[in-house]
Design a protein around this motif. Structure first.
Motif, PDB file in Angstrom:
ATOM      1  N   ARG A 186      28.783 -10.099  50.343  1.00 46.76           N
ATOM      2  CA  ARG A 186      28.683 -10.461  48.930  1.00 46.76           C
ATOM      3  C   ARG A 186      29.359 -11.804  48.610  1.00 46.76           C
ATOM      4  O   ARG A 186      29.917 -11.997  47.534  1.00 46.76           O
ATOM      5  CB  ARG A 186      29.246  -9.338  48.041  1.00 46.76           C
ATOM      6  N   GLY A 205      29.469  -3.823  39.662  1.00 45.01           N
ATOM      7  CA  GLY A 205      30.085  -4.982  40.303  1.00 45.01           C
ATOM      8  C   GLY A 205      30.393  -6.092  39.320  1.00 45.01           C
ATOM      9  O   GLY A 205      29.791  -6.192  38.250  1.00 45.01           O
ATOM     10  N   ARG A 265      34.240  -5.002  33.964  1.00 40.66           N
ATOM     11  CA  ARG A 265      33.697  -3.762  34.514  1.00 40.66           C
ATOM     12  C   ARG A 265      33.443  -2.708  33.431  1.00 40.66           C
ATOM     13  O   ARG A 265      32.544  -1.883  33.568  1.00 40.66           O
ATOM     14  CB  ARG A 265      34.634  -3.213  35.594  1.00 40.66           C
ATOM     15  N   LYS A 280      31.772  -3.810  46.072  1.00 41.08           N
ATOM     16  CA  LYS A 280      30.699  -4.113  45.116  1.00 41.08           C
ATOM     17  C   LYS A 280      30.860  -5.445  44.375  1.00 41.08           C
ATOM     18  O   LYS A 280      29.879  -5.935  43.807  1.00 41.08           O
ATOM     19  CB  LYS A 280      30.552  -2.985  44.098  1.00 41.08           C
ATOM     20  N   ASP A 281      32.056  -6.023  44.367  1.00 37.97           N
ATOM     21  CA  ASP A 281      32.234  -7.290  43.665  1.00 37.97           C
ATOM     22  C   ASP A 281      31.725  -8.453  44.510  1.00 37.97           C
ATOM     23  O   ASP A 281      31.710  -8.398  45.739  1.00 37.97           O
ATOM     24  CB  ASP A 281      33.712  -7.500  43.323  1.00 37.97           C
ATOM     25  N   LYS A 282      31.332  -9.522  43.828  1.00 38.03           N
ATOM     26  CA  LYS A 282      30.757 -10.697  44.486  1.00 38.03           C
ATOM     27  C   LYS A 282      31.631 -11.927  44.237  1.00 38.03           C
ATOM     28  O   LYS A 282      32.452 -11.947  43.321  1.00 38.03           O
ATOM     29  CB  LYS A 282      29.347 -10.968  43.954  1.00 38.03           C
ATOM     30  N   ASN A 342      21.070  -3.778  36.985  1.00 36.77           N
ATOM     31  CA  ASN A 342      20.955  -2.675  37.952  1.00 36.77           C
ATOM     32  C   ASN A 342      22.102  -1.671  37.866  1.00 36.77           C
ATOM     33  O   ASN A 342      22.141  -0.714  38.639  1.00 36.77           O
ATOM     34  CB  ASN A 342      20.873  -3.239  39.371  1.00 36.77           C
ATOM     35  N   ASN A 343      23.037  -1.914  36.932  1.00 37.53           N
ATOM     36  CA  ASN A 343      24.147  -0.991  36.689  1.00 37.53           C
ATOM     37  C   ASN A 343      24.920  -0.676  37.977  1.00 37.53           C
ATOM     38  O   ASN A 343      25.198   0.479  38.298  1.00 37.53           O
ATOM     39  CB  ASN A 343      23.625   0.313  36.059  1.00 37.53           C
ATOM     40  N   THR A 344      25.286  -1.721  38.703  1.00 41.12           N
ATOM     41  CA  THR A 344      26.005  -1.534  39.971  1.00 41.12           C
ATOM     42  C   THR A 344      27.508  -1.337  39.790  1.00 41.12           C
ATOM     43  O   THR A 344      28.174  -0.835  40.681  1.00 41.12           O
ATOM     44  CB  THR A 344      25.799  -2.753  40.887  1.00 41.12           C
ATOM     45  N   ASP A 399      23.832  -7.486  38.311  1.00 40.07           N
ATOM     46  CA  ASP A 399      24.690  -6.304  38.365  1.00 40.07           C
ATOM     47  C   ASP A 399      24.588  -5.483  37.083  1.00 40.07           C
ATOM     48  O   ASP A 399      24.567  -4.250  37.128  1.00 40.07           O
ATOM     49  CB  ASP A 399      26.149  -6.718  38.601  1.00 40.07           C
TER      50      ASP A 399
END
Length: 332
Positions: free
Chosen positions: A110, A139, A227, A60-62, A135-137, A132
Motif C-alpha cells: 500500500r 483505510g 477513520r 489497510k492504511d496507504k 469501498n468502505n475499507t 477507500d
C-alpha cells in the motif's frame, strides 16, 4: 495513542538508523555512478516517518509521497534489498528497474509512490482516499509533499474536494525549509504553511517533525478523525534535511553552521538519549543494533550489485497489453 514503550523506542532507533545508513550508502553509490539520475535523500526527516508508522494500521492504511521516497516503503514493509535494487536499475527492484530513485512503488504494501511531478501526488492521494470511502475499507491515506509543492494549485483543488466529500486522508507537508533551494520566507507572504487549511475549515496545525512522539500524537488524532468519517486533516511537519535537495545541490542557500545547529536535535540522537537515560538497552545491546543495521545495508548492496539488469525485451512488457494484438506477447 498507542503507548510508546521500551520496545517502540528500540524499534524507532533501529528503523531510523537503518533509513539513515541506507541513504548514506546510496550517496556513496551515487558518487560511484552506480545510482544514476537524481537522488533525493531523507537524512534528518526520519522522525516524520517513524511517528506516522506508529499511528497507522499497516493492514489497510496507504501512503503516497513525492520523490524523496526510498525509506518510506521500507517502513511500510517492502524488502530493503528490492528498494536498493530498484535504485541501481536492476530487474529485482520494486519496479523491475524501470522506476529508479523517484518512483519506488509497492501495491502489495500500500505504498503508492514516489512521484516526480511536484505536487502531482496530492490529488492522487485524495483519490486513493475516495476509493477507500467508496469501498468502505476503513483505510486512511497519508499524503505527503514538500514545502515547495504547497504552492501548487493542485493542493487547493484536492483540499476543497477532500473537505466537501469528507475523505479519509491526512495531508502532510514535510517543511524542511528550502524546497529545491528557496526558503519558505521567499515563496509566500506567510511562513505558517499549515494555515492554508483554514481556508477550507480543515483541521490543521504545526508539528515538531524532529520528534517521533510529537509526530505520533498528531498523526493518531488525524487518522482517528479520518477513520470515523469526519474528513481530512492538514499537518505541517517542521523538519530539516541535512543533505541537499538532491545530490546535485550545491546548497549555497544555507550555511554549514545552520546544518550543524539542526543536528543538535537529530531525531535519532533524541531517541537514543531516551534509550540511554531510561536504561532501555545496554551499550552492548546498542552496539548489536548498530551492527545489525550495518550488516543489513551491506546485504542490500550485495543483493543489488549481484542482480541482473532488465532484458531489453522488458520494454515491451510494461507499456500496454492488447488481446487482439498478438505481435508483442507479454511475459510480466
Amino acid at each position: 495513542m498507542k503507548e510508546v514503550t521500551k520496545e517502540v523506542y528500540l524499534k524507532w532507533y533501529e528503523d531510523m538508523l537503518l533509513w539513515r545508513k541506507f541513504e548514506d550508502k546510496l550517496a556513496a553509490l551515487y558518487i560511484q555512478q552506480k545510482v544514476r539520475g537524481f537522488l533525493h535523500l531523507y537524512n534528518g526527516q526520519e522522525a516524520v516517518l517513524a511517528g506516522a508508522l506508529h499511528a497507522m494500521d499497516l493492514t489497510k492504511d496507504k501512503m503516497i509521497t513525492a520523490y524523496r521516497n526510498h525509506v518510506q516503503p521500507i517502513g511500510m514493509g517492502v524488502d530493503p534489498r528490492r528498494v536498493m535494487a530498484e535504485l541501481l536499475g536492476k530487474a529485482t527492484g520494486t519496479s523491475k528497474g524501470m522506476g529508479g530513485s523517484m518512483h519506488i512503488f509497492s501495491k502489495e504494501h500500500r505504498f503508492y509512490g514516489g512521484h516526480g511531478i511536484v505536487g502531482g501526488q496530492i490529488p492522487v492521494g485524495a483519490g486513493l482516499a475516495f476509493g477507500d470511502k467508496y469501498n468502505n475499507t476503513g483505510g486512511v491515506t497519508m499524503t505527503y509533499f514538500g514545502d515547495g509543492a504547497a504552492r501548487q494549485g493542485s493542493l487547493h483543488e484536492a483540499f476543497n474536494m477532500a473537505m466537501l466529500w469528507k475523505l479519509p486522508v491526512v495531508f502532510i507537508v514535510e517543511n524542511n525549509g528550502y524546497a529545491m533551494g528557496t526558503s519558505v520566507e521567499r515563496t509566500a507572504n506567510h511562513t505558517d504553511i499549515w494555515k492554508l487549511g483554514l481556508g477550507y475549515e480543515m483541521p490543521c496545525g504545526p508539528v515538531d517533525g524532529m520528534n517521533p512522539v510529537k509526530v505520533a500524537e498528531a498523526m493518531t488524532e488525524a487518522i482517528e478523525r479520518a477513520r470515523r468519517g469526519d474528513g481530512p486533516t492538514f499537518l505541517e511537519m517542521k523538519t530539516y534535511r541535512y543533505r541537499g535537495h538532491s545530490m546535485s545541490d550545491a546548497q549555497l542557500y544555507r550555511s554549514k553552521e545552520e546544518v550543524e545547529e539542526y543536528k543538535k536535535i537529530d531525531p535519532i540522537t533524541q531517541v537514543l538519549d531516551i534509550i540511554k537515560d531510561k536504561k532501555y538497552a545496554t551499550d552492548e545491546e546498542i552496539e548489536a543494533i548498530d551492527q545489525r543495521v550495518k550488516d543489513l545495508v551491506q546485504e542490500c548492496v550485495d543483493f543489488a550489485e549481484s542482480s541482473p539488469y532488465p532484458e531489453p525485451e522488458q520494454l515491451y512488457d510494461v507499456v500496454y497489453a492488447q488481446e487482439d494484438y498478438p505481435f508483442t506477447p507479454h511475459k510480466l
